[in-house]
Enzyme design. Sequence first.
Site, mmCIF file in Angstrom:
data_model
loop_
_atom_site.group_PDB
_atom_site.id
_atom_site.type_symbol
_atom_site.label_atom_id
_atom_site.label_comp_id
_atom_site.label_asym_id
_atom_site.label_seq_id
_atom_site.Cartn_x
_atom_site.Cartn_y
_atom_site.Cartn_z
ATOM 1 N N THR A 1 29.926 -0.346 -27.189
ATOM 2 C CA THR A 1 30.959 -1.330 -26.852
ATOM 3 C C THR A 1 31.660 -0.937 -25.563
ATOM 4 O O THR A 1 31.875 -1.765 -24.675
ATOM 5 C CB THR A 1 31.991 -1.436 -27.985
ATOM 6 O OG1 THR A 1 31.316 -1.711 -29.207
ATOM 7 C CG2 THR A 1 32.997 -2.529 -27.702
ATOM 8 N N TYR B 1 28.802 -11.280 -37.043
ATOM 9 C CA TYR B 1 28.824 -12.739 -36.973
ATOM 10 C C TYR B 1 28.020 -13.361 -38.112
ATOM 11 O O TYR B 1 28.580 -13.936 -39.020
ATOM 12 C CB TYR B 1 28.330 -13.267 -35.611
ATOM 13 C CG TYR B 1 28.426 -14.782 -35.535
ATOM 14 C CD1 TYR B 1 29.673 -15.402 -35.470
ATOM 15 C CD2 TYR B 1 27.295 -15.574 -35.558
ATOM 16 C CE1 TYR B 1 29.779 -16.777 -35.435
ATOM 17 C CE2 TYR B 1 27.395 -16.954 -35.528
ATOM 18 C CZ TYR B 1 28.639 -17.554 -35.461
ATOM 19 O OH TYR B 1 28.735 -18.918 -35.441
ATOM 20 N N TYR C 1 27.636 2.916 -37.533
ATOM 21 C CA TYR C 1 28.937 2.629 -36.913
ATOM 22 C C TYR C 1 29.656 1.538 -37.704
ATOM 23 O O TYR C 1 29.156 0.424 -37.817
ATOM 24 C CB TYR C 1 28.690 2.189 -35.465
ATOM 25 C CG TYR C 1 29.892 1.818 -34.637
ATOM 26 C CD1 TYR C 1 31.179 2.232 -34.969
ATOM 27 C CD2 TYR C 1 29.723 1.079 -33.461
ATOM 28 C CE1 TYR C 1 32.263 1.900 -34.178
ATOM 29 C CE2 TYR C 1 30.807 0.745 -32.662
ATOM 30 C CZ TYR C 1 32.075 1.146 -33.027
ATOM 31 O OH TYR C 1 33.143 0.810 -32.233
ATOM 32 N N ARG D 1 35.556 -5.552 -35.237
ATOM 33 C CA ARG D 1 34.613 -6.201 -34.315
ATOM 34 C C ARG D 1 33.505 -6.946 -35.051
ATOM 35 O O ARG D 1 33.008 -7.961 -34.552
ATOM 36 C CB ARG D 1 34.008 -5.168 -33.363
ATOM 37 C CG ARG D 1 35.008 -4.617 -32.355
ATOM 38 C CD ARG D 1 34.359 -3.691 -31.342
ATOM 39 N NE ARG D 1 35.329 -3.157 -30.405
ATOM 40 C CZ ARG D 1 35.656 -3.736 -29.244
ATOM 41 N NH1 ARG D 1 35.095 -4.871 -28.901
ATOM 42 N NH2 ARG D 1 36.550 -3.179 -28.448
ATOM 43 N N LYS E 1 30.131 6.829 -37.783
ATOM 44 C CA LYS E 1 31.299 6.651 -36.915
ATOM 45 C C LYS E 1 32.217 5.680 -37.634
ATOM 46 O O LYS E 1 31.891 4.498 -37.804
ATOM 47 C CB LYS E 1 30.898 6.099 -35.547
ATOM 48 C CG LYS E 1 32.099 5.828 -34.636
ATOM 49 C CD LYS E 1 31.690 5.158 -33.335
ATOM 50 C CE LYS E 1 32.924 4.836 -32.488
ATOM 51 N NZ LYS E 1 32.583 4.108 -31.244
ATOM 52 N N ILE F 1 33.986 10.153 -31.591
ATOM 53 C CA ILE F 1 33.254 9.395 -30.573
ATOM 54 C C ILE F 1 34.331 8.657 -29.803
ATOM 55 O O ILE F 1 34.956 7.724 -30.305
ATOM 56 C CB ILE F 1 32.220 8.455 -31.200
ATOM 57 C CG1 ILE F 1 31.156 9.293 -31.924
ATOM 58 C CG2 ILE F 1 31.573 7.579 -30.124
ATOM 59 C CD1 ILE F 1 30.088 8.471 -32.638
#
Length: 335
Positions: free
Chosen positions: A77, A140, A164, A169, A192, A231
Site C-alpha cells: 500500500t 471489495y 496481511y 482497507r 501483519k 512492518i
Amino acid sequence: MPKWRSPRAAVIPNFHLPMRSYEVKNRTNVDEIKSLRLITAIKTPYLPDGRFDLEAYDALVNMQIEDGVEGVIVGGTTGEGQLMSWDEHIMLIGHTVNCFGGSVKVIGNTGSNSTREAIHATEQGFAVGMHAALHINPYYGKTSLEGLISHFESVLPMGPTIIYNVPSRTGQDIPPRVIHRVADNPNLAGVKECVGNDRVEQYTSNGVIVWSGNDDQAHDSRWDYGGTGVISVTSNLVPGLMRELMFEGKNPSLNSKLMPLIEWLFHEPNPIGLNTALAQLGVVRPVFRLPYVPLPLAKRVEFVNIVKDLGRENFIGEKDVKVLNDDEFVLIDRY
C-alpha cells in the site's frame, strides 16, 4: 571457401549447471523471514512523466539498509502497488532482488482480491527471486471465512508468506480462526496485524509470529505483547530511530518522541503523508500518481517543525527540509 554457418547454441543432454552464487544467496526459508524485526514498507518514487524513478528508489533502499532495516515490502500500500500494472509490479520486485537481495529480504506484495491473480503474481514474484510474499484477504468482493481459508491455502504452497490483515482497507477482518486453520502450513511466516495489540497477544501466545502494522502501537506490540517487530511506514523517514525502537529494549521516551511524526504521517490515508514528507526532504521528486495528492500547506509547515524537533540528522537524505509550494508538485493522471 567453407560455407558459413550461423552459430548454434550448445545442447548438452542431462547436464545441469550448478546454481550461481546470487541464486544461492537469494534463496531463503521461512525461519529467516520469521526472525525479521524491522521491515520497511518502501515508497515507490516517480519521474515527472509518471514512470518509476529507479535512481531515487535505489538511493532510498540503500538508506534503509545502511540504517539497519532487515526487509522491505515492495509494491505494498505504501509503495502504491494498487496503482501499478502487474508488469511494473513484478519488474520492481525483480529489480529490488537483483540490486539488494543480498543485503535485505525482499517481500513482494503479490496479493489480490482475485485468487487467480494472486497465484499468477506470486509465481512471477518467486520466479524473479523475492524472498517472501505478502498476501491480503480479498477486498471489495468479500468472501466467506471458508473462502478466506481456501484463498490462503491456494497461495501458501508457493513459498514463505506473510498474511496481511487491515480491515480498514479491505472491509473485512481476518479472524483468528482463519489464521489458526492455516497456521500449520510450513510456509506461513506470520501475520501483519493492524487490528490491535490484543489480537497480537492472542496470536503470539499461540506461537504465531506477528508484525505490528500500526507504527503507533509497534513499541508496545514488540515489548509488551510478544510481537516480533513492525512492518513500518515511518521507517522510510527515520529508519535508525525505528531500529532503535525495535532492537534495543523498551524505550517509552523514544516512542513518545516519535508520536508527533507518526500522527502527522497518518493524518490522511497512507501514503499521502509519506509521499509529501519525502518530497519535502528532497529524497524523491514531488510527483504524485493520482488519486494521491500532497498534504496542504499548513501540514507541510508542520512537518518542517517536526523535523526540527526530532533533529534533521535522524531523517534520511542530506538536503534541508523545505515546505514546497503547491505549484512545485506534479500530479499525474495518465502514465
